[in-house]
Design an enzyme around this catalytic site. Structure first.
Site, PDB file in Angstrom:
ATOM      1  N   PHE A 149       0.559  -1.605   0.581  1.00  0.00           N
ATOM      2  CA  PHE A 149      -0.037  -0.013   0.467  1.00  0.00           C
ATOM      3  C   PHE A 149       1.158   1.416  -0.328  1.00  0.00           C
ATOM      4  O   PHE A 149       0.096   2.524  -0.119  1.00  0.00           O
ATOM      5  CB  PHE A 149      -1.086   0.204   1.243  1.00  0.00           C
ATOM      6  N   LYS A 173      -1.289  -7.150  -8.841  1.00  0.00           N
ATOM      7  CA  LYS A 173      -2.883  -7.156  -7.714  1.00  0.00           C
ATOM      8  C   LYS A 173      -1.897  -6.167  -6.896  1.00  0.00           C
ATOM      9  O   LYS A 173      -0.961  -6.638  -6.206  1.00  0.00           O
ATOM     10  CB  LYS A 173      -2.485  -8.232  -7.510  1.00  0.00           C
ATOM     11  N   GLU A 176      -4.993  -3.603  -1.875  1.00  0.00           N
ATOM     12  CA  GLU A 176      -6.394  -3.520  -1.698  1.00  0.00           C
ATOM     13  C   GLU A 176      -6.987  -1.503  -0.511  1.00  0.00           C
ATOM     14  O   GLU A 176      -8.165  -1.900  -1.149  1.00  0.00           O
ATOM     15  CB  GLU A 176      -7.365  -4.509  -0.802  1.00  0.00           C
ATOM     16  N   ARG A 177      -6.004  -1.201  -0.337  1.00  0.00           N
ATOM     17  CA  ARG A 177      -6.278  -0.352   0.481  1.00  0.00           C
ATOM     18  C   ARG A 177      -6.655   1.092  -0.246  1.00  0.00           C
ATOM     19  O   ARG A 177      -6.835   2.072   0.288  1.00  0.00           O
ATOM     20  CB  ARG A 177      -4.861  -0.457   2.169  1.00  0.00           C
ATOM     21  N   SER A 226       5.722  -6.800   3.004  1.00  0.00           N
ATOM     22  CA  SER A 226       6.534  -6.964   4.056  1.00  0.00           C
ATOM     23  C   SER A 226       6.909  -8.783   4.550  1.00  0.00           C
ATOM     24  O   SER A 226       7.049  -9.010   3.102  1.00  0.00           O
ATOM     25  CB  SER A 226       5.654  -7.888   5.701  1.00  0.00           C
ATOM     26  N   CYS A 281       9.192   2.134   2.956  1.00  0.00           N
ATOM     27  CA  CYS A 281      10.211   0.807   3.594  1.00  0.00           C
ATOM     28  C   CYS A 281      12.038   1.125   3.178  1.00  0.00           C
ATOM     29  O   CYS A 281      13.008   0.254   4.460  1.00  0.00           O
ATOM     30  CB  CYS A 281      10.341  -0.221   2.355  1.00  0.00           C
ATOM     31  N   GLU A 382       9.346  -3.839  13.076  1.00  0.00           N
ATOM     32  CA  GLU A 382       8.779  -3.510  12.275  1.00  0.00           C
ATOM     33  C   GLU A 382       7.558  -2.163  12.312  1.00  0.00           C
ATOM     34  O   GLU A 382       6.858  -2.936  12.528  1.00  0.00           O
ATOM     35  CB  GLU A 382       9.051  -3.610  10.157  1.00  0.00           C
TER      36      GLU A 382
END
Ligand code: NAD
Length: 494
Positions: A149, A173, A176-177, A226, A281, A382
């Site tokens: 996201f 893909k 979805e957020r 992640s 990240c 994290e």
């Protein structure tokens, strides 16, 4: 309420199923849309469209592909502001920050515009008498990208321009957020003249991901997200014979030596720790203050953290927006609380922050934890929020050993005025991307991006030359136009 559909074979497509997920405005906390969640049959439709499109796109000329990339690049320039606002509305980051990711992603398209050069093979004349050898690279077929996201446009752009310019067709893909930016990009590709079915978007959750990982029609999977999911994706997709690149999470350390300009270092650390609410990240989440730098650095950081302006991403005065979801907000609040319980000193506490007019937003203020140890959860996990942990060491060696003992190895930075320390740091540290007085050393698109250890599962970094290698495979051709006799001994050069 708006429903965000898939994009398959050049057009917006409703799902075969009725499952949906809410898409929030993180600044207000309100649901603003819903996104369809694909079933395996939707993934199959996208792969079929991409497979059909590959029959001609895989054979298209380099000039046809680069023509599309140049046009796509121009459209990304023209729609930069619109894209930045779409990202900000669903992710929550400030619009100017979102614009930065559009620009950094566009640079990969610029690299892809030069794909003809990147794909050039080698030629060896007369390797044996009357024999020449050359190699060339071909696309893999249908390839898929599964993305996080936190960079809804830049991370997919690390993948699809290179895959498509190399002759592959693509199924994305996205998270979805914040799904809308991907559909906008699909429209831009169509406007740029990309044939139907070459770029497809399937929205969804684990069901869609699993369908991609298992689909026999997909040759390769690029994943960014992640570490636990990167490991899962790598294991499951390689088990079905796919080529996989899987980039994972991070815990990035910045080391500050006593000879550094501390005001400069603290300014950059503040921006790198709290920008995008720490949801990068390559965010700096640990500062290692060496020797006498410690107390002075913490004082400046405290002042600067208090100056960070937190507000909605649409307000040009905001330095930092909200977290992406309420769940993310609660996770970050818990991390700060556990840090305090385990003995960290909360120098700046972002837990109580509310933003006037946006009381239901997913905000957490900048937080500074001092006297953190390597055993605390605030160091080991994290957090992926606006939390900077400070560790003290006596020496640079101890700082390097700390970084090398950490399971992650995405990015790191050193603040110093000394070349000797900088050289030693970059040679000894077990991290993939290193900044010297640069806090977020994201490589330019013509280099490749990737960490070490648990930040990269498998062995392929992303974009740049590594991207071209990932999305193509080589053939080596040995040619003779015969006028010599056959021999039964193994061929050697004569
Ligand atoms: P995530 O791992 O939760 O999700 C990434 C993708 O995997 C999404 O598309 C999601 O739908 C899918 N997914 C989530 N759970 C799944 C499951 N159980 N099974 C199958 N698929 C699943 O990551 P995120 O929260 O979206 O993004 C933040 C993470 O991404 C952080 O850990 C961050 O460090 C990492 N990240 C890494 C890089 C890098 O370059 N190394 C870049 C950006 C983000």
């Amino acid at each position: 309420m708006d429903t965000i559909e898939h994009w398959i074979n050049g057009t917006a497509t409703p799902a075969g199923s009725t499952r949906t997920a809410p898409v929030f405005d993180p600044a207000t906390g309100r649901r603003q849309a819903q996104v369809l969640l694909a079933e395996a049959s939707d993934v199959d439709s996208a792969v079929s469209a991409a497979g059909k499109a590959f029959e001609s796109w895989g054979d298209s000329s380099l000039s046809q592909r680069t023509k599309v990339m140049f046009a796509f690049r121009e459209l990304l320039v023209r729609h930069e502001d619109e894209l930045a606002r779409i990202i900000s509305a669903e992710h929550g980051k400030v619009v100017e920050d979102a614009r930065g990711e559009v620009v950094r992603g566009r640079e990969v398209v610029e690299y892809a515009c030069g794909i003809a050069d990147a794909l050039k093979g080698g030629f060896s004349d007369q390797v044996s008498r009357d024999v020449d050898v050359h190699d060339f690279r071909q696309p893999l077929g249908v390839v898929a990208g599964i993305t996080p996201f936190n960079f809804p446009i830049m991370v997919p752009l690390w993948m699809h321009p290179i895959a498509i310019a190399s002759g592959n067709t693509f199924v994305l893909k996205p998270s979805e957020r914040d799904p809308s930016a991907s559909n906008f990009v699909a429209q831009l590709y169509a406007d740029a003249g990309l044939p139907e079915g070459v770029f497809n978007v399937v929205h969804g959750d684990k069901t869609a991901v699993d369908a991609i990982l298992d689909h026999p029609g997909i040759a390769a999977v690029s994943f960014v997200g992640s570490t636990p999911i990167a490991k899962y994706v790598h294991e499951r997709a390689t088990a079905t014979g796919k080529r996989v690149q899987a980039l994972g999470g991070a815990k990035n350390h910045a080391v500050v030596l006593p000879d550094a300009d501390l005001e400069y270092a603290a300014g950059h650390l503040t921006a790198a720790a709290f920008g995008s609410a720490g949801q990068r990240c390559m965010a700096i989440s640990v500062a290692i203050a060496v020797g006498s730098a410690g107390d002075k650095l913490v004082k400046i950081l405290e002042r600067k953290a208090a100056e960070v302006k937190v507000g909605p991403g649409t307000d040009p005065a905001s330095d930092m927006g909200p977290l992406v979801t309420q769940a993310a907000r609660e996770r970050v609040l818990n991390s700060i609380t556990r840090g305090a319980e385990q003995g960290a000193k909360v120098v700046v506490d972002g837990r109580g922050l509310t933003v006037e007019g946006y009381e239901e937003g997913f905000f957490v203020g900048p937080s500074l934890l001092d006297e953190v140890t390597r055993e605390m959860d605030a160091y080991r996990e994290e957090i992926f929020g606006p939390v900077l942990a400070i560790i003290r060491t006596e020496t640079l060696d101890e700082a390097i050993a700390t970084i090398n003992a950490n399971p992650y190895g995405n990015g790191t930075a050193l603040f110093t005025a000394g070349g000797e320390a900088a050289r030693r740091f970059q040679r000894e540290v077990k991290v993939g991307m290193i900044g010297i007085n640069v806090p977020i050393p994201v490589p330019m698109s013509y280099y490749s991006f990737g960490g070490w250890k648990d930040s990269l599962i498998g062995d392929s970094p992303i974009h740049g030359p590594a991207g071209v290698r990932f999305y193509t495979r080589a053939k080596v051709v040995t040619t003779r136009w015969p006028h010599t006799d056959a021999a039964f001994t193994f061929p050697t050069s004569t």
